[in-house]
Motif scaffolding. Structure first.
Motif, short mmCIF file in Angstrom:
data_model
loop_
_atom_site.label_atom_id
_atom_site.label_comp_id
_atom_site.label_asym_id
_atom_site.label_seq_id
_atom_site.Cartn_x
_atom_site.Cartn_y
_atom_site.Cartn_z
N GLN A 1 20.59 89.38 -16.53
CA GLN A 1 21.32 89.05 -17.67
C GLN A 1 21.10 90.13 -18.96
N ARG A 2 19.93 90.27 -19.44
CA ARG A 2 19.63 91.18 -20.39
C ARG A 2 20.21 92.74 -19.97
N LEU A 3 19.89 93.03 -18.66
CA LEU A 3 20.51 94.28 -18.17
C LEU A 3 22.02 94.67 -18.67
N MET A 4 22.55 93.56 -18.07
CA MET A 4 24.03 93.43 -17.92
C MET A 4 24.69 93.08 -19.37
N GLY A 5 23.73 92.52 -20.24
CA GLY A 5 24.16 92.47 -21.74
C GLY A 5 23.98 93.83 -22.36
N LYS A 6 23.05 94.61 -22.24
CA LYS A 6 22.97 95.64 -22.78
C LYS A 6 23.85 96.93 -22.42
N VAL A 7 24.39 96.83 -21.19
CA VAL A 7 25.36 97.86 -20.80
C VAL A 7 26.70 97.22 -20.99
N GLY A 8 27.16 96.03 -21.52
CA GLY A 8 28.28 95.37 -21.76
C GLY A 8 28.88 94.91 -20.58
N LEU A 9 28.28 94.69 -19.77
CA LEU A 9 28.86 93.78 -18.47
C LEU A 9 28.64 92.55 -18.16
N GLN A 10 28.28 91.86 -19.06
CA GLN A 10 27.75 90.34 -19.19
C GLN A 10 28.75 89.63 -18.18
N GLY A 11 30.16 90.08 -18.44
CA GLY A 11 31.31 89.21 -17.96
C GLY A 11 31.36 89.29 -16.22
N PHE A 12 30.60 90.21 -15.78
CA PHE A 12 30.54 90.38 -14.21
C PHE A 12 29.69 89.35 -13.76
N LEU A 13 28.71 88.85 -14.72
CA LEU A 13 27.84 87.79 -14.09
C LEU A 13 28.52 86.24 -13.75
N ASP A 14 30.06 86.10 -14.47
CA ASP A 14 30.70 85.14 -14.26
C ASP A 14 31.67 85.14 -13.12
N TYR A 15 31.85 86.09 -12.62
CA TYR A 15 32.77 86.27 -11.65
C TYR A 15 32.31 85.46 -10.39
N GLU A 16 33.29 84.77 -9.88
CA GLU A 16 32.71 84.09 -8.67
C GLU A 16 33.56 84.51 -7.21
N ALA A 17 32.91 84.54 -6.01
CA ALA A 17 33.84 84.82 -4.86
C ALA A 17 34.50 83.73 -4.55
N ARG A 18 35.81 83.88 -4.47
CA ARG A 18 36.89 82.98 -4.28
C ARG A 18 36.72 82.59 -2.55
N THR A 19 36.35 81.33 -2.22
CA THR A 19 36.08 80.86 -0.85
C THR A 19 36.86 79.77 -0.63
N TYR A 20 37.28 79.39 0.50
CA TYR A 20 37.91 78.02 1.03
C TYR A 20 37.00 77.50 1.98
N GLU A 21 35.99 76.67 1.30
CA GLU A 21 34.89 76.16 1.90
C GLU A 21 35.37 75.36 3.30
N ARG A 22 36.29 74.36 2.88
CA ARG A 22 36.80 73.38 3.97
C ARG A 22 37.40 74.21 5.03
N TYR A 23 38.45 75.40 4.93
CA TYR A 23 39.03 75.96 5.91
C TYR A 23 37.81 76.82 6.68
N THR A 24 37.07 77.41 5.88
CA THR A 24 36.02 78.19 6.68
C THR A 24 35.27 77.20 7.82
N LEU A 25 34.90 76.25 7.23
CA LEU A 25 34.17 75.14 7.99
C LEU A 25 35.05 74.78 9.19
N GLU A 26 36.24 74.62 8.91
CA GLU A 26 36.97 74.29 10.04
C GLU A 26 37.44 75.43 11.15
N PHE A 27 37.37 76.62 10.64
CA PHE A 27 37.40 77.96 11.43
C PHE A 27 36.15 77.96 12.20
N LEU A 28 35.02 77.81 11.49
CA LEU A 28 33.65 78.00 12.34
C LEU A 28 33.43 77.07 13.29
#
Length: 89
Positions: free
Chosen positions: A45-72
């Protein structure tokens, strides 16, 4: 944390996945659980804040848990003289 009490299959998978030369795909997504378990959350968090990339820590991978579990759940593990395989049903 660490690799303890692994079955033989799990040990073989670990060795296969960690062998030299295996390509690792990069991603812009951060896994907050992994950062926390490794004790790296605050330093990252400190490193990302220092280089102006703090926003990247808020990105979340979009997943579809139910569909993934059904497929698996449609997969069946098998094996023959040619080796292991997975079948879709």
């Amino acid at each position: 944390m660490g690799l303890q009490n692994l079955t033989n299959d799990q040990k073989k998978n670990w060795e296969r996945l960690t062998k030299l030369g295996r390509a690792i795909e990069d991603t812009k997504f951060v896994d907050p659980i992994t950062l926390r378990e490794l004790g790296l959350r605050a330093p990252v968090q400190r490193l990302m804040g220092k280089v102006g990339l703090q926003g990247f820590l808020d990105y979340e991978a979009r997943t579809y848990e139910r569909y993934t579990l059904e497929f698996l759940s449609t997969l069946t593990k098998g094996g023959d003289e040619e080796g292991p395989f997975i079948t879709l049903h």
